[in-house]
Motif scaffolding. Sequence first.
Motif: not given
Length: 122
Positions: A91-99, A101-111
Amino acid sequence: MVEMALVLPLFLALLMGILVYGQYFLLAHSVQQAANDGARAAITGLDAADRSAIATRAVDRSMTAIAGFTPAARGVAAGETGAAVTVAVTYAVPATSLIRSSFVPSPGNVIRARATFELPAD
């Protein structure tokens, strides 16, 4: 006032981290559940093509609970190995998702998630 200037950025970073990782864990759990539902439904198919179609429909049904879900954002692969059916969902996380955001490092854009169920014995 000086204390607030020192503590507020840390508090906001902590709050954003909670929101970003909370949404990530929610999406990861939803994708894993969709893979489980797809594999569970796929064992009822008669052949490999039928199992793949059933798994895709079950995954789509399960993932409709995700806000902003579109079938173009997911991938479903169903395969058989002897006496088991494995369904893999990406699942590719949508661009509008909080994941994203560049404010906090995220685990990844693909789950990614995978589930395996044994085929019923004849």
